[in-house]
Scaffold this active site. Structure first.
Site, PDB file in Angstrom:
ATOM      1  N   CYS A  75       0.819  -1.328  -0.078  1.00 31.18           N
ATOM      2  CA  CYS A  75       0.023   0.185   0.034  1.00 31.18           C
ATOM      3  C   CYS A  75       0.914   1.323   0.066  1.00 31.18           C
ATOM      4  O   CYS A  75       1.756   1.645   0.886  1.00 31.18           O
ATOM      5  CB  CYS A  75      -0.865   0.100   1.111  1.00 31.18           C
ATOM      6  SG  CYS A  75      -1.764   1.267   1.315  1.00 31.18           S
ATOM      7  N   CYS A 188      -1.077   3.555  -6.586  1.00 30.16           N
ATOM      8  CA  CYS A 188      -2.025   3.125  -5.393  1.00 30.16           C
ATOM      9  C   CYS A 188      -2.161   1.920  -6.048  1.00 30.16           C
ATOM     10  O   CYS A 188      -2.414   1.356  -7.164  1.00 30.16           O
ATOM     11  CB  CYS A 188      -3.190   3.804  -5.358  1.00 30.16           C
ATOM     12  SG  CYS A 188      -4.390   2.865  -4.635  1.00 30.16           S
TER      13      CYS A 188
HETATM   14  N1  DGL Z   1      -4.179   0.750  -1.801  1.00 27.25           N
HETATM   15  C1  DGL Z   1      -3.814   1.760  -1.210  1.00 27.25           C
HETATM   16  C2  DGL Z   1      -2.317   2.491  -1.541  1.00 27.25           C
HETATM   17  O1  DGL Z   1      -1.870   1.722  -2.480  1.00 27.25           O
HETATM   18  C3  DGL Z   1      -4.852   2.810  -0.819  1.00 27.25           C
HETATM   19  C4  DGL Z   1      -6.063   2.563  -0.860  1.00 27.25           C
HETATM   20  C5  DGL Z   1      -6.800   3.296   0.327  1.00 27.25           C
HETATM   21  O2  DGL Z   1      -7.099   4.449   0.123  1.00 27.25           O
HETATM   22  O3  DGL Z   1      -7.056   2.646   1.353  1.00 27.25           O
HETATM   23  O4  DGL Z   1      -2.167   3.660  -1.518  1.00 27.25           O
END
Ligand code: DGL
Length: 263
Positions: A75, A188
């Protein structure tokens, strides 16, 4: 210490899946488990302190249940805001972070105009600003936080029609086309589920990059086959979430489609 898994993956939802599958491709025998902290989704709309608190709790849970050797923070939002603090809190764990692929984008952009598609937290974060200063100083970087598209991916992607997917992607494509970028960073992890579609709608003049390769390479540095692992009670690739509130059906479909045992 006896570990139950080699790698634990953490994200706020389904974003980490492409990363884990890529790692399994590279080292099929590594034992993996992952957790989507869906109770706290979306991380991208939280402040730094809130993200640290949620991510610390989630890591604690992973460590208690699975005693992983390595935690891959799949993430970008958690990595740019909380990785340093997680390393301090859990010094015996190897953490691998995921940050926007600014360096890679800078190495392939010809017109020196790059697009960064990420969460609002990630595009505004000072760590990201520093990455741009360090690796893409001579580039113009157009940034777009896109919580709508992330929410769509988390809650409806696997039940959506082609047209719904197109409608969800197009605002970002138009934004970056207007900014005349030749490269878009998927900053993301959720967006990796749509990399083919984003690539398609972006057209021939824009290339799409992400951080999968670098993250998996880094994670594999910590991997030695069958070392200190007792995984008898844990199904490989098992998939857990902290809440099913919006997307139970999504997770079931994912689990079936990708053959991921759902915990
Ligand atoms: N998947 C996460 C990232 O890589 C973020 C998604 C979220 O906002 O929770 O930033």
């Amino acid at each position: 210490t006896m570990h139950k898994v080699d790698f634990a993956f953490l994200d706020s939802g389904t974003g980490r899946i492409p990363y884990m599958l890529y790692l399994k491709e590279k080292c099929p025998r590594a034992k993996c488990v992952y957790l989507g902290d869906t109770a706290n989704f979306p991380y991208g709309e939280k402040n730094q302190e809130e993200i640290c608190i949620c991510a610390t709790k989630a890591c604690k849970l992973l460590i208690e249940k699975f005693s992983p050797k390595v935690i891959v923070i799949a993430c970008n939002t958690i990595s740019v805001t909380a990785l340093e603090s997680l390393r301090k809190t859990f010094p015996s764990i190897f953490f691998v972070g995921t940050v926007p692929a600014i360096k890679l984008a800078s190495s392939v952009s010809k017109n020196r105009r790059i697009g960064l598609l990420a969460t609002n937290q990630s595009v505004n974060n000072e760590y990201t600003t520093k990455l741009i200063e360090d690796f893409a100083k001579d580039c113009y970087v157009a940034k777009m936080g896109n919580p709508e598209l992330i929410e769509f991916i988390e809650t409806s992607l696997f039940t959506a029609s082609k047209n719904e997917i197109k409608d969800a992607i197009l605002p970002a494509i138009h934004f970056f086309q207007n900014e005349n970028v030749d490269t878009i960073i998927l900053g993301c992890t959720h967006f990796l589920h749509l990399s083919k579609e984003i690539d398609h709608y972006a057209g021939e003049n824009i290339q799409i990059v992400d951080s999968r390769e670098g993250v998996v390479k880094q994670a594999m540095r910590f991997y030695k086959e069958n070392e200190n692992i007792d995984s008898t009670n844990i199904k490989d690739k098992s998939f857990f979430v902290t809440s099913e509130k919006n997307s139970k059906r999504e997770y079931e479909i994912l689990s079936e489609k990708l053959n991921l045992p759902y915990g």
